[in-house]
Write an enzyme that holds these catalytic residues in place. Structure first.
Site, PDB file in Angstrom:
ATOM      1  CG  HIS A   1     -25.245  15.027   3.638  1.00  0.00           C
ATOM      2  ND1 HIS A   1     -24.034  14.415   3.779  1.00  0.00           N
ATOM      3  CD2 HIS A   1     -26.039  14.517   4.613  1.00  0.00           C
ATOM      4  CE1 HIS A   1     -24.090  13.575   4.819  1.00  0.00           C
ATOM      5  NE2 HIS A   1     -25.275  13.624   5.342  1.00  0.00           N
TER       6      HIS A   1
ATOM      7  CG  HIS B   1     -30.256  14.402   5.696  1.00  0.00           C
ATOM      8  ND1 HIS B   1     -29.963  15.652   6.193  1.00  0.00           N
ATOM      9  CD2 HIS B   1     -29.326  13.560   6.230  1.00  0.00           C
ATOM     10  CE1 HIS B   1     -28.912  15.559   6.995  1.00  0.00           C
ATOM     11  NE2 HIS B   1     -28.501  14.319   7.034  1.00  0.00           N
TER      12      HIS B   1
ATOM     13  CD  GLU C   1     -19.687  23.252  32.568  1.00  0.00           C
ATOM     14  OE1 GLU C   1     -20.677  22.923  31.878  1.00  0.00           O
ATOM     15  OE2 GLU C   1     -19.778  23.504  33.783  1.00  0.00           O
TER      16      GLU C   1
ATOM     17  CG  HIS D   1     -17.664  17.273  41.255  1.00  0.00           C
ATOM     18  ND1 HIS D   1     -18.902  16.712  41.139  1.00  0.00           N
ATOM     19  CD2 HIS D   1     -17.861  18.622  41.248  1.00  0.00           C
ATOM     20  CE1 HIS D   1     -19.815  17.681  41.083  1.00  0.00           C
ATOM     21  NE2 HIS D   1     -19.213  18.836  41.134  1.00  0.00           N
TER      22      HIS D   1
END
Lengths: 735, 735
Positions: free
Chosen positions: B66, B303, B461, B525
C-alpha cells in the site's frame, strides 16, 4: 426540491441534555396545531392515560418487562398510528404500506399495544397479555419478531433497527425508481424508525446514519425517544454530544419536539413534514419522560422492571382510574382508533385501483413487478451460470464473479453491494449502475440513480449486513441483497448476519480472501476461527467452494435458499480446477466423494477431506500417498457442513465411511473446532496463535500446509494409528 | 482551563469534500511558521522526496503493498517524528513516551520508514526491505504488530485503532490522576492516532469518538489523513458528511490543515496546540493527496498496488533522483533525524530523574507505581476471593460479583466497565468511583474523576472491548481492564475481543445472561452459537462456571492468564451450588470428574458432561439414571475447552474415559459444534432455529432441557447404542 429548513428549537449546543425532562408541563410546544388533527384533545388525554396504564399493567402482571420507554413514547405512538402512518390492520402485508421499525425493541409493548388498539386481528387483548407469560405461542416476545402480524423486522440488539430502516428505505427508493411511472406512484411509502438513547450510541446505527445522509433517503424518518435515560442512569454518564448537530453534519434534516409526552399535534405536524421531505432523511428529536406518571419517572429504574403494585395503583388513582381494575381499555379508546381499519381498507383499495390502471397501461412492467412481489426469479436464472469455466487455475473469488455476474446483470432482484472492496471482490457486471442520489456526480466521475443496483456501503461492514437485512425484509424475495468484503471483516458484520439468519431472510454474503493464503495482510486479516461461528450459526449456509465448478454449486445453493442467508467463502489466490471431479450439483449435498480408492464399498486406508481453497491440496496429497506410500486413499470434497448435516444418515455414512473403520483426516488452515464430527484428525491451525504476514505460498509453508509437510503429517498419524497409539475418542490436531 | 478555540479553516459545510486535492500548490497555508522548527525547509523538501520514493521502491520491489497513503502522509510523519512526538528510539518502551497508533494500518510503511529514519535499532534498512518479502522473521508485516519495537498496538481491521487510542488516553489520564503529584508529573504523555477516510466510517471508531468527547480526553489527538480516496474511488461515492462539524458535535476541537503534503510547519503548529489542549480531544483534518507524485496521485489506484517500474522511475526523475537507484537515503536525510536518539535519551533521563525525586518524596506511591509498571498484582490477590459462598442457589453472574468485587475494590490495577448494564452484571464494588472528566456532575447525581476505575462505556460494546485493548496495551499489566455486558452482545464486541487475543493482551470480559435460561428477552438475546466462536478463537479462554466455587476458579484462571484475554460466561438465573463436588482449582484444568460411578478405573456405562449454568442438570440427570435406571454414570464438569486441551493426553483420557469405550454425552443449550471432540452425543440446540422468548424455566422446557426430557433423551440414545444402531463416527444431536 428545495431542502426543508430545519426547525430545531433545541439550539446549537446540545441543550437537549440540559433541559429538565421531568417537568414536562413547563415545556413549550415547538410546533403548533396541525391541520390533520380533527379530534379534540380530551380524547388524546384519555388515550394516553389508557395506554400508559395498560403498559404498566402488562409489566406488573408477571413482574417484569420494560415499561418505561413504551410509556414515555405514548404520544409518539398516537401520532404515528392514528394520524401519520399508512397501513391496513386487516391486510398487514399490503405492499405499499409504510414500514415501522422499533429499533429500541425492548419497548415492544409500545408496538404491540398499538397493533391491538388499531385492530390487527391476531393481536387480541388476550395475546397482548401474553407478554412475559409462559405461553409458548405468544405473539408478544420480549422484542418484536418479524414472523408476527404487523412487525416488519426483528429487532433486539440495539442499533441494528436503524440500519434495517435504511435498508427498507433503499428498497422503497429503488423499487419506486424502477417501477413508478408518471401518475402511477405504485411505490410511495415512508419508513419510520423509532430509536432510543442507546441506539444512537451503537456503531452500526452511526454507520447507517452516515450512509442514509449520503444517499439522501428522504423517505426515511428516525424518531428519537429522547428521554436521556439508559440502564445505568442518565445519558450524561456516557454521552454528552450535540446529537442534533451531529445528525445535521451527517446530512439529515432535524426537528425537535419539546413536549413529546403530550404534544401529539406537534409530533404529527413534524412527522407530516418529514414525510414530505424532499432531499434529506429526517431526524425528529422528541423529548420524553421515561415511565411518565410512575414514581420512578425520569429515572433509570423505570427502564427494565415493573413498577410494583402500589406504584401502578397510584398511577391509576392519579389518572382517575380505578386501581383495582386492570387492562382497562374503554370503548371511547377503541372508538378513537376505530377508523383505522376502514381507513386502511380504503388505502389498500386505492392502491389496488392504481395498480390495475398501471397493469393496463404498463403491462410488461406490471408483470415484472408482480413477479418480484411474489418473490419469483426468472425461471431460467440457473441457466445464466456458465456450464464450463476456463481450464486454468482461478481464484474462487474470480469464479464467484464468473458465476454470479451474469445473474446479477440479468436478474433485477439482485442488489449487490460492497464495503469498499469493489476491485477485490469481483461482484460488478458489465453495465452495472450505482444506487445513488439522482444527480450526484462524484469526484471520480460516477453517476448514479435510485434505479442502480450496486451499493457502495463504504467501510461499514456491520451496517452493510444490517441494511441488507432491511432490503430483504421489505417484502421477502422482492429484493435479494448481496454483500461483499473480505471474509475476516464478516466478523464486524456478524451481529447482522445473525439477525438475517434469525429472521430467515435471504441475503447472500460474498466473502473473499478466506484463508491464510490471502497472505501479506497478515494475522489481522487471516480468518482462522471465524468459520466456526458461521458453521455453528443456525439457519445459515457457510460454503467454501474448491474451484469454479463448486463455486457454481455454491451460488446455486445460496440462490435457492429462499429463507436462509449464505456466506460464499472464496480465495484471494488462484486454485487449480479439479476438472471432472468436482460437481456443482453435489455441492448441494454439502460433501461428496471426489475420489474413491477402489470400487464402492471396497477397503480403503483413509479418507482425506479437502475444503475450499485447499481442496487441491487434499487431492495432491492423496496422489502422493497412493503412489509413493501405497495407501488406498479416498478424497471427499466438503464445501458445506450444514448442507451435509441435512443429508440422510446413510448418505453421510457412505460419504465418510468412518463406520467401516476408515479414518478421516481433514485439511483446512482454520482451527479444528467443528471438524471433529467428520474427521478423526486434522491438518489444521493451532489455537495458540494467529496467522502470519507472508506471501500466500510462504504462509502455507510456514504453517505446514505445503504438500510435503501435509503428506508427512498424515503418514505420521497413520503410523501412530498402526502402532495403536490412537485410541477411541482421540481427535488429533496435526500441527 | 479555558477551551481552545477551534481554528477550522475549512468552514462549516464540509468544503473538505469540494476542494481540489490534487492541486496542492494552490492551497494556502492555514497555519504559519511555528517557533519550534529551526531547520530550513530545503531539508524538508529532501526528506519528503526521499521518504516518498523510499515507499514507492518498497512497494515496487515485490510488486505489492500500500504505497499511496504512506506517501500522502509524509509531511505528517516528519512533523510527528521530528518535531512533535516524545519518544526514545533506543528505549522504545520508555514508560512516559507518547503513544502513536496507526489506525489506517495498511499504510504501515509510513510507520516502519520513520522508525528506521529515527534510529530504532531493530528497524534496519534491510528489515525495512523485508516488507512483503518471503522472510518469516520480518518486522514489517502488512499491518503493524505490537510485538515489534516501536509499535504500540496491532491495527488492521479499520476503525479499531481509534478506539485503542481512546483506551491509551484513558490509561494515561487515569495513571496521571492516580500517581502524579504537584511538580511530579510522572505521567504526562500524549496519544496520537492516525486515521484515514475509512476509519472514520467504521462504527467502532464513531462509538469511541463519541466516548472520548464525553470524557474530554485532551491528551488525545486524531490526525485525519484526508485524501478523500478509498478502494472504490473518491469518498463521495459513499460519504458526504461534514466531518468537522460532526467531530465538533461529538465534543472535539477541530483544526484543518489545507496543505497536508508540504506544510510541515503548519502541521507542527497545530499538533503542538493539540498537545496543549486543556479540555477536549483534538481532531486535526489534514488534506493530503494519496500517492502524491505518482501517475495515479489522487486516485484509488494509488491505494493498494505498486505503481509500476516506469511510474516509479518517473517519480524519481521528477524529484531529481536517479531512476536506476533504489532505496536511496542520503546522509543528509539521516542527519536530519540524527538528533532523535540523543533527544530521546535526554527525555528518558529527565523522566528517570523526575522519578527518582518522586520516589524520594512519595516512597509508598512510587513503590506502588513501580509494581504497577512491572505488571505485578499484590501478592495476596487470590486470598481476597471468599473461601466459601452462601449455600443457596445463586446466579453465576452474582457469583462473579462475589468473587471479583473484593479484588476490584482492593487492587488498583483493575479498571472495570460496562456497556450500560451496571444493574445486571454485578461488577460494582462498595466505594467504587467513576472514571469521568473531573467536575462532571451528571443529572443522576454521579460525580467522577480520572482517578475513578469504573467506566461507563455506554451502549458501545465494540468500542468497549477495543478501548480496553488500548488500556491493556498502554504498558501490559499496569492496567487490567474488565468489560461487561450480556454474552450475546459480545458478538458486537467480537472483532475487538479477537484483536485482544491476537495481541496477547489481558482483558477480562464478564459476560452474563449466557444461556436460553436468560429467558424473556428472546432469541435475539439467546446465544446459541456464539460460544463456538470463542471456543475456536486462538489465545482466548471461554469459561462457563457451574456455581460459585467454579466462578472463583474462572476468575482465578483469568487473572493468572497474563497474556490471554478471557470471557467469564455466567447465568442470569440462580443455579444450585454443587457443594463438595465443584472445585475452583480444578477449573484451571478445564474439565474434571465431579462424580465417579465406581472406584477409579472401574467400569461405567456413560459419562455425562455438564457445563456452566446447566451443570446441575447433568448432576440431577445422573442421579435419576443411577437410581431409576441402574446405569453407572460418571459426571464431568467442563467449564473450559481450551484449558482442558492444554492438559496431558493422560489427564484428558482419564477424565473422559472414552478410550475405555464409555460413551460421553454433553448437555448444553448451545448448538453442538465443537463438543464432538469430547462427546459421542449431546443434548443440544438445533441448528435449524434460534431461541424463543419465554421465562427461563419454560425456555428450558420448550427446548427439552427439563430434567425428565433430558433423562429420556439419554435413555433413548443408550438404547440405540445397545441395539448397535450407533456406529463409529456417528455423533448424535439429542434434540
Amino acid at each position: 426540491m428545495a431542502p426543508i429548513s430545519t426547525r430545531d428549537l433545541a439550539g446549537e449546543h446540545g441543550d437537549n441534555n440540559s433541559c429538565n425532562r421531568l417537568d414536562h408541563k413547563q415545556m413549550s410546544k415547538s410546533v403548533t396545531t396541525p391541520a390533520v388533527i380533527a379530534r379534540p384533545s380530551k380524547d388524546h388525554d384519555l388515550v394516553l392515560k389508557t395506554f400508559r396504564l395498560l403498559i404498566a399493567d402488562l409489566c406488573q402482571q408477571f413482574k417484569g418487562g420494560h415499561p418505561g420507554g413504551a410509556i414515555g413514547m405514548a404520544a409518539i405512538g398516537v401520532a404515528l398510528w392514528k394520524y401519520v402512518m399508512v397501513y391496513s390492520p386487516t391486510e398487514s402485508t399490503f405492499f405499499n404500506r409504510d414500514r415501522f421499525v422499533l429499533s429500541n425493541g425492548h419497548t415492544c409493548l409500545f408496538q404491540y399495544a398499538f397493533l391491538h388498539l388499531t385492530g390487527y386481528p391476531s393481536m387480541t387483548l388476550e395475546q397482548l397479555k401474553s407478554y412475559h407469560s409462559k405461553r409458548s405461542d405468544a405473539l408478544c416476545p420480549g422484542h418484536p419478531e418479524i414472523e408476527h402480524e404487523g412487525i416488519e423486522v426483528t429487532t433486539g440488539p440495539l442499533g441494528q433497527g436503524v440500519a434495517n430502516s435504511v435498508g427498507l428505505a433503499i428498497a422503497s427508493k429503488h423499487l419506486a425508481a424502477t417501477y413508478n411511472q408518471p401518475s402511477h406512484q405504485v411505490v410511495s411509502n415512508h419508513i419510520w424508525c423509532m430509536v432510543g438513547d442507546a441506539c444512537l450510541q451503537e456503531g452500526v446505527a452511526l454507520e447507517a446514519i452516515s450512509l442514509a445522509g449520503h444517499l439522501r433517503l428522504d423517505n426515511l424518518t428516525i424518531i428519537y425517544d429522547n428521554n436521556q435515560v439508559t440502564c445505568d442512569g442518565t445519558v450524561d454518564l456516557t454521552n454528552t454530544e450535540d446529537v442534533n448537530a451531529k445528525m445535521r453534519a451527517c446530512g439529515w434534516d432535524v426537528y425537535t419536539v419539546e413536549d413529546g409526552c403530550f404534544d401529539i399535534e406537534g409530533i404529527v405536524t413534524v412527522l407530516n413534514q418529514a414525510r414530505s421531505a424532499a432531499t434529506k432523511p429526517t431526524f425528529v428529536n422528541v423529548h420524553t419522560v421515561i415511565g411518565l406518571g410512575s414514581a420512578v419517572a425520569g429515572n433509570a429504574k423505570a427502564h427494565g422492571v415493573a413498577f410494583g403494585e402500589s406504584d401502578v395503583a397510584n398511577m391509576k388513582r392519579e389518572a382517575g382510574f380505578n386501581p383495582d381494575e386492570y387492562f382497562v381499555i374503554s370503548d371511547a379508546v377503541y372508538d378513537f382508533f376505530s377508523d383505522r381499519i376502514s381507513n386502511g381498507r380504503r388505502v389498500v383499495d386505492e392502491w389496488h385501483n392504481l395498480l390495475e390502471s398501471y397493469e393496463h397501461q404498463y403491462p410488461d412492467l406490471a408483470n415484472e413487478f408482480a413477479k418480484r412481489r411474489e418473490g419469483q426469479l426468472p425461471a431460467d436464472w440457473e441457466s445464466l451460470i456458465p456450464e464450463d469455466f476456463p481450464n486454468k487455475a482461478t481464484a474462487t473469488r474470480a469464479s464467484s464473479g464468473l458465476v454470479f455476474n451474469p445473474i446479477a446483470q440479468k436478474v433485477k432482484s439482485f442488489m449487490v453491494g460492497t464495503a469498499d472492496l469493489t476491485p477485490s471482490v469481483n461482484m460488478t457486471w458489465e453495465g452495472k449502475d450505482d444506487f445513488q442520489f439522482p444527480g450526484l456526480k462524484t469526484d471520480c466521475g460516477i453517476n448514479g440513480s435510485y434505479k442502480g443496483r450496486y451499493v457502495h456501503y463504504g467501510v461499514r461492514e456491520h451496517a452493510m449486513a444490517a441494511v441488507s437485512n432491511g432490503m430483504a425484509a421489505y417484502s421477502p424475495g422482492t429484493i435479494v441483497p448481496v454483500t461483499s468484503t473480505f471474509f475476516m471483516f464478516y466478523l464486524y458484520a456478524a451481529p447482522a448476519v445473525r439477525m438475517g439468519a434469525l429472521q430467515r431472510l435471504q441475503v447472500i454474503h460474498a466473502a473473499t480472501h478466506d484463508s491464510i493464503g490471502m497472505g501479506e495482510d497478515g494475522p489481522t486479516h487471516q480468518p482462522l476461527e471465524l468459520a466456526a461461528l458461521y458453521r455453528a450459526m443456525p439457519n445459515l449456509l457457510y460454503i467454501r467452494p474448491g474451484d469454479s465448478e463448486e463455486t457454481a454449486g455454491a451460488w446455486t445453493a445460496a440462490v435457492k435458499a429462499k429463507h436462509t442467508p449464505s456466506i460464499i467463502s472464496t480465495s484471494r489466490h488462484a486454485v487449480p480446477q479439479i476438472t471432472g471431479k468436482t460437481n456443482r450439483k453435489a455441492v448441494e449435498r454439502g460433501a461428496y466423494v471426489i475420489e474413491e480408492s477402489l470400487s464402492e464399498g471396497g477397503k480403503a486406508d483413509l479418507t482425506l477431506i479437502g475444503v475450499g481453497a485447499e481442496l487441491s491440496l487434499a487431492v495432491d496429497a492423496a496422489a502422493i500417498l497412493r503412489q509413493d506410500h501405497s495407501l488406498r486413499v479416498r478424497v471427499v470434497s466438503f464445501p458445506c457442513q450444514r448442507l451435509f448435516d441435512k443429508q440422510s444418515r446413510d448418505y453421510r455414512r457412505s460419504t465418510l465411511r468412518r463406520h467401516q473403520g476408515i479414518p478421516a483426516i481433514a485439511i483446512e488452515p482454520y482451527v479444528a473446532l467443528g471438524w471433529e464430527r467428520y474427521a478423526d484428525a486434522m491438518v489444521c491451525m493451532s489455537t495458540d496463535r494467529f496467522g502470519h504476514s507472508l506471501p500466500g505460498p510462504q504462509a502455507y509453508e510456514y504453517f505446514g500446509f505445503d504438500l510435503n509437510t501435509v503428506v508427512q503429517k498424515i503418514l505420521e498419524y497413520m503410523e501412530r494409528r498402526h502402532r495403536g497409539l490412537v485410541l477411541a475418542g482421540d481427535f488429533e490436531e496435526l500441527l
